[in-house]
Design a protein around this motif. Structure first.
Motif, PDB file in Angstrom:
ATOM      1  N   GLU A  17       0.803  -1.263  -0.006  1.00 12.64           N
ATOM      2  CA  GLU A  17       0.124   0.164   0.017  1.00 12.64           C
ATOM      3  C   GLU A  17       0.897   1.271   0.017  1.00 12.64           C
ATOM      4  O   GLU A  17       0.536   2.274  -0.718  1.00 12.64           O
ATOM      5  CB  GLU A  17      -1.116   0.097   1.235  1.00 12.64           C
ATOM      6  CG  GLU A  17      -1.995  -0.784   1.062  1.00 12.64           C
ATOM      7  CD  GLU A  17      -2.842  -1.078   2.327  1.00 12.64           C
ATOM      8  OE1 GLU A  17      -2.824  -0.060   3.255  1.00 12.64           O
ATOM      9  OE2 GLU A  17      -3.402  -2.154   2.629  1.00 12.64           O
ATOM     10  N   ALA A  18       1.948   1.250   0.913  1.00 10.40           N
ATOM     11  CA  ALA A  18       2.831   2.435   0.908  1.00 10.40           C
ATOM     12  C   ALA A  18       3.581   2.652  -0.501  1.00 10.40           C
ATOM     13  O   ALA A  18       3.743   3.699  -0.867  1.00 10.40           O
ATOM     14  CB  ALA A  18       3.964   2.232   1.995  1.00 10.40           C
ATOM     15  N   TYR A  19       4.104   1.460  -0.956  1.00 13.33           N
ATOM     16  CA  TYR A  19       4.677   1.551  -2.452  1.00 13.33           C
ATOM     17  C   TYR A  19       3.764   1.910  -3.258  1.00 13.33           C
ATOM     18  O   TYR A  19       4.263   2.943  -4.095  1.00 13.33           O
ATOM     19  CB  TYR A  19       5.239   0.300  -2.825  1.00 13.33           C
ATOM     20  CG  TYR A  19       5.859   0.200  -4.158  1.00 13.33           C
ATOM     21  CD1 TYR A  19       6.995   0.859  -4.206  1.00 13.33           C
ATOM     22  CD2 TYR A  19       5.221  -0.567  -5.294  1.00 13.33           C
ATOM     23  CE1 TYR A  19       7.658   0.989  -5.482  1.00 13.33           C
ATOM     24  CE2 TYR A  19       6.199  -0.451  -6.479  1.00 13.33           C
ATOM     25  CZ  TYR A  19       7.150   0.234  -6.546  1.00 13.33           C
ATOM     26  OH  TYR A  19       7.851   0.060  -7.926  1.00 13.33           O
ATOM     27  N   ASN A  20       2.708   1.599  -3.488  1.00 11.76           N
ATOM     28  CA  ASN A  20       1.517   2.043  -4.548  1.00 11.76           C
ATOM     29  C   ASN A  20       1.423   3.555  -4.414  1.00 11.76           C
ATOM     30  O   ASN A  20       1.104   4.163  -5.334  1.00 11.76           O
ATOM     31  CB  ASN A  20       0.510   1.047  -4.585  1.00 11.76           C
ATOM     32  CG  ASN A  20       0.585  -0.039  -5.116  1.00 11.76           C
ATOM     33  OD1 ASN A  20       1.527  -0.299  -5.824  1.00 11.76           O
ATOM     34  ND2 ASN A  20      -0.103  -1.122  -4.577  1.00 11.76           N
ATOM     35  N   SER A  21       0.923   3.911  -3.021  1.00  9.36           N
ATOM     36  CA  SER A  21       0.755   5.446  -2.807  1.00  9.36           C
ATOM     37  C   SER A  21       2.073   6.087  -3.188  1.00  9.36           C
ATOM     38  O   SER A  21       1.835   7.374  -3.727  1.00  9.36           O
ATOM     39  CB  SER A  21       0.656   5.606  -1.395  1.00  9.36           C
ATOM     40  OG  SER A  21      -0.695   5.035  -0.725  1.00  9.36           O
ATOM     41  N   PHE A  22       3.284   5.761  -2.987  1.00  6.37           N
ATOM     42  CA  PHE A  22       4.470   6.495  -3.495  1.00  6.37           C
ATOM     43  C   PHE A  22       4.424   6.560  -4.980  1.00  6.37           C
ATOM     44  O   PHE A  22       4.929   7.582  -5.295  1.00  6.37           O
ATOM     45  CB  PHE A  22       5.499   5.787  -2.754  1.00  6.37           C
ATOM     46  CG  PHE A  22       6.812   6.278  -3.250  1.00  6.37           C
ATOM     47  CD1 PHE A  22       7.486   7.491  -2.938  1.00  6.37           C
ATOM     48  CD2 PHE A  22       7.498   5.629  -4.396  1.00  6.37           C
ATOM     49  CE1 PHE A  22       8.695   8.050  -3.282  1.00  6.37           C
ATOM     50  CE2 PHE A  22       8.831   5.970  -4.808  1.00  6.37           C
ATOM     51  CZ  PHE A  22       9.494   7.353  -4.407  1.00  6.37           C
ATOM     52  N   LYS A  23       4.199   5.559  -5.594  1.00  7.43           N
ATOM     53  CA  LYS A  23       4.108   5.601  -7.163  1.00  7.43           C
ATOM     54  C   LYS A  23       3.252   6.445  -7.669  1.00  7.43           C
ATOM     55  O   LYS A  23       3.576   7.414  -8.609  1.00  7.43           O
ATOM     56  CB  LYS A  23       3.933   4.183  -7.731  1.00  7.43           C
ATOM     57  CG  LYS A  23       4.918   3.325  -7.469  1.00  7.43           C
ATOM     58  CD  LYS A  23       4.817   1.941  -8.540  1.00  7.43           C
ATOM     59  CE  LYS A  23       3.347   1.296  -8.143  1.00  7.43           C
ATOM     60  NZ  LYS A  23       3.152  -0.019  -8.789  1.00  7.43           N
ATOM     61  N   VAL A  24       2.035   6.898  -7.069  1.00  8.00           N
ATOM     62  CA  VAL A  24       1.100   7.872  -7.489  1.00  8.00           C
ATOM     63  C   VAL A  24       1.521   9.221  -7.146  1.00  8.00           C
ATOM     64  O   VAL A  24       1.455  10.219  -7.890  1.00  8.00           O
ATOM     65  CB  VAL A  24      -0.426   7.509  -6.771  1.00  8.00           C
ATOM     66  CG1 VAL A  24      -1.076   8.517  -6.887  1.00  8.00           C
ATOM     67  CG2 VAL A  24      -1.085   6.145  -7.177  1.00  8.00           C
ATOM     68  N   VAL A  25       2.145   9.362  -6.042  1.00 11.95           N
ATOM     69  CA  VAL A  25       2.514  10.597  -5.531  1.00 11.95           C
ATOM     70  C   VAL A  25       3.787  11.253  -6.520  1.00 11.95           C
ATOM     71  O   VAL A  25       3.848  12.301  -6.823  1.00 11.95           O
ATOM     72  CB  VAL A  25       3.063  10.762  -4.125  1.00 11.95           C
ATOM     73  CG1 VAL A  25       3.650  11.986  -3.939  1.00 11.95           C
ATOM     74  CG2 VAL A  25       1.495  10.736  -3.178  1.00 11.95           C
ATOM     75  N   LEU A  26       4.556  10.225  -6.575  1.00 13.14           N
ATOM     76  CA  LEU A  26       5.951  10.455  -7.301  1.00 13.14           C
ATOM     77  C   LEU A  26       5.364  10.584  -8.907  1.00 13.14           C
ATOM     78  O   LEU A  26       5.877  11.772  -9.689  1.00 13.14           O
ATOM     79  CB  LEU A  26       6.708   9.203  -7.556  1.00 13.14           C
ATOM     80  CG  LEU A  26       7.947   9.333  -8.332  1.00 13.14           C
ATOM     81  CD1 LEU A  26       9.032  10.537  -7.873  1.00 13.14           C
ATOM     82  CD2 LEU A  26       8.763   8.070  -8.436  1.00 13.14           C
ATOM     83  N   PHE A  27       4.267  10.092  -9.443  1.00 19.03           N
ATOM     84  CA  PHE A  27       3.931  10.466 -10.713  1.00 19.03           C
ATOM     85  C   PHE A  27       3.346  11.866 -10.871  1.00 19.03           C
ATOM     86  O   PHE A  27       3.728  12.662 -11.919  1.00 19.03           O
ATOM     87  CB  PHE A  27       3.115   9.347 -11.177  1.00 19.03           C
ATOM     88  CG  PHE A  27       2.262   9.943 -12.447  1.00 19.03           C
ATOM     89  CD1 PHE A  27       2.754   9.625 -13.661  1.00 19.03           C
ATOM     90  CD2 PHE A  27       0.896  10.325 -12.551  1.00 19.03           C
ATOM     91  CE1 PHE A  27       1.983   9.945 -14.907  1.00 19.03           C
ATOM     92  CE2 PHE A  27       0.027  10.759 -13.710  1.00 19.03           C
ATOM     93  CZ  PHE A  27       0.717  10.594 -14.955  1.00 19.03           C
ATOM     94  N   TYR A  28       2.689  12.256  -9.865  1.00 17.29           N
ATOM     95  CA  TYR A  28       1.954  13.517  -9.964  1.00 17.29           C
ATOM     96  C   TYR A  28       3.127  14.564  -9.575  1.00 17.29           C
ATOM     97  O   TYR A  28       2.888  15.627 -10.263  1.00 17.29           O
ATOM     98  CB  TYR A  28       0.850  13.704  -8.842  1.00 17.29           C
ATOM     99  CG  TYR A  28      -0.285  13.187  -9.511  1.00 17.29           C
ATOM    100  CD1 TYR A  28      -1.022  13.591 -10.641  1.00 17.29           C
ATOM    101  CD2 TYR A  28      -1.041  11.847  -9.176  1.00 17.29           C
ATOM    102  CE1 TYR A  28      -2.293  13.023 -11.225  1.00 17.29           C
ATOM    103  CE2 TYR A  28      -1.825  11.247  -9.650  1.00 17.29           C
ATOM    104  CZ  TYR A  28      -2.723  11.829 -10.767  1.00 17.29           C
ATOM    105  OH  TYR A  28      -3.851  11.118 -11.089  1.00 17.29           O
ATOM    106  N   CYS A  29       4.054  14.464  -8.899  1.00 18.97           N
ATOM    107  CA  CYS A  29       5.092  15.419  -8.500  1.00 18.97           C
ATOM    108  C   CYS A  29       5.807  15.381  -9.901  1.00 18.97           C
ATOM    109  O   CYS A  29       6.231  16.748 -10.329  1.00 18.97           O
ATOM    110  CB  CYS A  29       6.125  14.865  -7.556  1.00 18.97           C
ATOM    111  SG  CYS A  29       5.323  15.068  -5.904  1.00 18.97           S
ATOM    112  N   LEU A  30       6.328  14.406 -10.700  1.00 17.43           N
ATOM    113  CA  LEU A  30       7.037  14.602 -11.778  1.00 17.43           C
ATOM    114  C   LEU A  30       6.037  15.576 -12.808  1.00 17.43           C
ATOM    115  O   LEU A  30       6.595  16.247 -13.580  1.00 17.43           O
ATOM    116  CB  LEU A  30       7.393  13.238 -12.314  1.00 17.43           C
ATOM    117  CG  LEU A  30       8.473  12.558 -11.413  1.00 17.43           C
ATOM    118  CD1 LEU A  30       8.766  11.193 -12.010  1.00 17.43           C
ATOM    119  CD2 LEU A  30       9.547  13.296 -11.433  1.00 17.43           C
TER     120      LEU A  30
END
Length: 92
Positions: A17-30
């Motif tokens: 769950e933490a990794y999937n949330s990180f991927k989503v936040v990283l995508f939007y940050c980029l």
């Protein structure tokens, strides 16, 4: 043994769950960082190469496109955060 397996499964699920949330936040940050940059220089290149517009007007139109791109990226992030359910990022 049953408690240990159950605990390991909970830890793995929490990590996923933490990794999937990180991927989503990283995508939007980029997206928030690079979409305005790409739209600014892309618009500037297109306007300078295809139209007879002076340098100042080209910069103004490029800046406007960068601001619009930033607002689109922020809007997408806010919509994702607002409309997503708390368990949307779980993978079973």
């Amino acid at each position: 043994m049953g408690n240990k397996n159950k605990l390991n499964k909970q830890v793995k699920q929490s990590n996923n769950e933490a990794y999937n949330s990180f991927k989503v936040v990283l995508f939007y940050c980029l997206l928030i960082i690079f979409l305005p940059i790409v739209s600014f220089f892309g618009t500037k290149y297109i306007l300078e190469s295809n139209f007879d517009i002076n340098h100042i007007q080209t910069n103004i139109y490029s800046a406007i496109s960068a601001v619009i791109g930033l607002h689109i990226a922020l809007g997408l992030y806010i919509a994702k955060a607002y409309f997503s359910e708390p368990g949307d990022f779980k993978q079973d």
